[in-house]
Motif scaffolding. Structure first.
Motif, PDB file in Angstrom:
ATOM      1  N   ARG A 188       0.732  -1.254  -0.009  1.00 13.08           N
ATOM      2  CA  ARG A 188      -0.129  -0.008   0.064  1.00 13.08           C
ATOM      3  C   ARG A 188       0.829   1.182   0.023  1.00 13.08           C
ATOM      4  N   ASN A 190       0.710   5.453   0.478  1.00 11.16           N
ATOM      5  CA  ASN A 190      -0.338   6.447   0.874  1.00 11.16           C
ATOM      6  C   ASN A 190       0.398   7.977   0.718  1.00 11.16           C
ATOM      7  N   SER A 207      -5.635  13.182   0.835  1.00  7.59           N
ATOM      8  CA  SER A 207      -4.972  11.839   1.034  1.00  7.59           C
ATOM      9  C   SER A 207      -5.096  11.198  -0.465  1.00  7.59           C
ATOM     10  N   ASP A 209      -4.628   7.258  -1.796  1.00  6.13           N
ATOM     11  CA  ASP A 209      -4.098   6.031  -1.258  1.00  6.13           C
ATOM     12  C   ASP A 209      -4.238   4.997  -2.403  1.00  6.13           C
ATOM     13  N   GLN A 211      -3.676   0.250  -2.928  1.00  4.20           N
ATOM     14  CA  GLN A 211      -3.402  -0.712  -2.350  1.00  4.20           C
ATOM     15  C   GLN A 211      -3.465  -2.024  -3.174  1.00  4.20           C
TER      16      GLN A 211
END
Length: 509
Positions: A188, A190, A207, A209, A211
């Protein structure tokens, strides 16, 4: 200082994580280390070690030898806590068994104000299904438990740019395995930017992100989310926030496509240094969402309540960080009652273990390869006096499957594939500790839980009562006697009862 512990010969990532945790001092300034080897000897009798129905129960004596080691340090640039034990059990009728327990975590500041490293690793015995026999002692042989190994390594860059923002770029590598039942790897990335407005007026954070999840039983899955948050302080105690973003998940589902815009509106209220409340309401691709997180501290009492909704997985729950509010509160409160930090930690650990026999969340994280919508409500409180403490935990967890049950065929029989489509678990757990003298204390625990398959109508109930009496024989030697009574009922049969008694001696070196 570099120490290598061969915890799992077939699991190199676990060795690597422990090596990383214990070699971090090379990047930190010297700090004081605490290393405590230990040994526990225990003799146990159970009238139903296999947790079998009436008529099939078999009594069993067992002998347990458990060497262990605890390592910790708390320096200006390095924090580390490791607790490892190897449990060898000898039975009179069953085959001998060997299990491991590990709880390790570390944080290091590798390059001041720039580079940091977090790492965690665990080895534990977990129930496979929430239905059927539930193991609360690793000596029990149920056929419904297995060893779970979980690892997380997370380096990240973080820097404060004066007058602009704080930037953090984090990478996480995770792995969860349990023999042939589970084998999941994920990575992941971020990026988070938090604005700096000097504490005046509106502020913002962004943010991004992404994954990647590689489950050995499934095609690879990618989950991504980008979120912008705007916040405004109305005064020193109350602030509001609004979030908006877009998420996209490509796991296969027969329902609504797991992607789309999302938003939420909420507030943070801190009326006093002892009270904090955060709440929000919003919407995601699966519907309306709500969240609540509240803590209240008094001189001798602590309350916490939380509610959240999210898409989760079995491996994700094994990697989640358990709440620490109750243990932190007791650690500070018992500073004068138990001056030695290590003894205090072990006493708190035993107390919470007895009062939270089903785990801190009060529910069983059953094995599955599916993605679930989980709605989780928890209430916890602890009240302490100079000589006693009382803890209570109430919980309710609902899981609704978002993916097909066919992928769980290696875990469940063909007649049980629909069992975990929609489940509800509720539990009440209580623990009481009384310090009879500076060298002796008694701990009583009780739990009552119910798990329901709302898709098939199955309902199981579990009840347990335990009593443990501990006596400090010397500064590093203690003895204990414990009793337990367990009951399990189900509307599909398989009811059982179990009574057990054990005596142990523990030594630290």
């Amino acid at each position: 200082m570099v120490i290598m512990i061969n915890l799992a010969p077939r699991g190199a990532p676990y060795q690597l994580s422990i090596l990383v945790l214990l070699s971090l001092p090379a990047a930190a300034i010297p700090s004081e280390w605490t290393v405590i080897p230990s040994l526990r000897l225990r003799e146990t009798y159970s009238d139903n070690m296999n947790l079998a129905p009436a008529g099939q129960a078999r009594s069993e004596f067992s002998t347990e030898i458990t060497p262990g080691i605890a390592i910790s340090t708390n320096g200006p640039r390095l924090n580390l806590a490791l607790d490892y034990s190897l449990r060898q059990a000898f039975y009179t009728r069953e085959a001998d068994r060997r299990t491991q327990q590990l709880d390790a975590s570390g944080h290091a500041q590798v390059l001041q104000d720039w580079l940091y490293l977090d790492a965690r690793a665990s080895i534990s015995q977990q129930n496979i299904s929430a239905f059927g026999p539930q193991q609360i002692d690793t000596l029990q042989v149920t056929g419904n438990s297995n060893t779970v190994r979980a690892t997380n390594i997370s380096p990240y860059l973080q820097h404060y740019f004066h007058g602009l923002a704080t930037a953090r770029l984090r990478y996480d590598y995770d792995r969860v395995t349990s023999g042939r039942l589970l084998s999941v790897r994920s990575d992941r990335t971020n990026l988070q930017l938090t604005g700096d407005n000097g504490g005046q007026g509106w502020n913002w954070s962004l943010s991004a992100d992404r994954q990647n999840i590689d489950d050995a039983a499934l095609p690879k899955v990618t989950m991504s989310d980008t979120t912008l948050t705007l916040s405004y302080p109305f005064n020193s105690r109350l602030s509001g926030f609004v979030t908006g973003g877009y998420e996209k998940n490509d796991y296969h589902t027969n329902g609504t496509q797991p992607e789309g815009r999302h938003w939420s509106v909420g507030a943070n209220w801190t009326p006093s240094p002892r009270t904090k409340i955060a709440a929000s309401v919003g919407r995601r691709f699966f519907g309306n969402t709500y969240s609540l997180d509240a803590d209240y501290r008094m001189r001798s009492m602590y309350w916490t309540v939380s509610y959240n909704e999210d898409i989760t997985t079995t491996h994700g729950e094994f990697l989640s960080i358990p709440p620490t509010g109750l243990s932190d509160f007791l650690y500070q409160l018992w500073a004068t009652r138990i001056p030695d930090p290590q003894t205090r930690l072990q006493t708190i650990k035993l107390f919470l273990l007895v009062s939270q026999m089903l785990g801190p969340n009060g529910n069983v994280n059953f094995f599955s390869h599916r993605y679930y919508l989980q709605k989780d409500l928890k209430l916890g409180t602890v009240y302490s006096t100079p000589r006693s403490a009382l803890a209570l935990t109430l919980s309710n967890t609902r899981r609704t499957a978002q993916t097909s049950s066919a992928i769980d065929s290696p875990l469940l029989g063909p007649d049980e594939l629909a069992l975990e489509d929609h489940t509800r678990q509720s539990a009440a757990q209580a623990g009481w500790n009384w310090r009879m003298s500076p060298r002796s204390n008694v701990t009583v625990g009780a739990s009552l839980s119910r798990v329901e398959s709302l898709s098939t109508g199955r309902s199981d109930r579990n009840a347990a009562v335990t009593v443990a009496l501990t006596q400090q024989l010397a500064s590093k030697v203690s003895a204990s006697v414990d009793l337990r009574h367990i009951r399990h009922t189900s509307n599909t049969g398989g009811n059982y009862r179990e009574n057990g008694i054990g005596a142990s001696v523990s030594m630290a070196f």
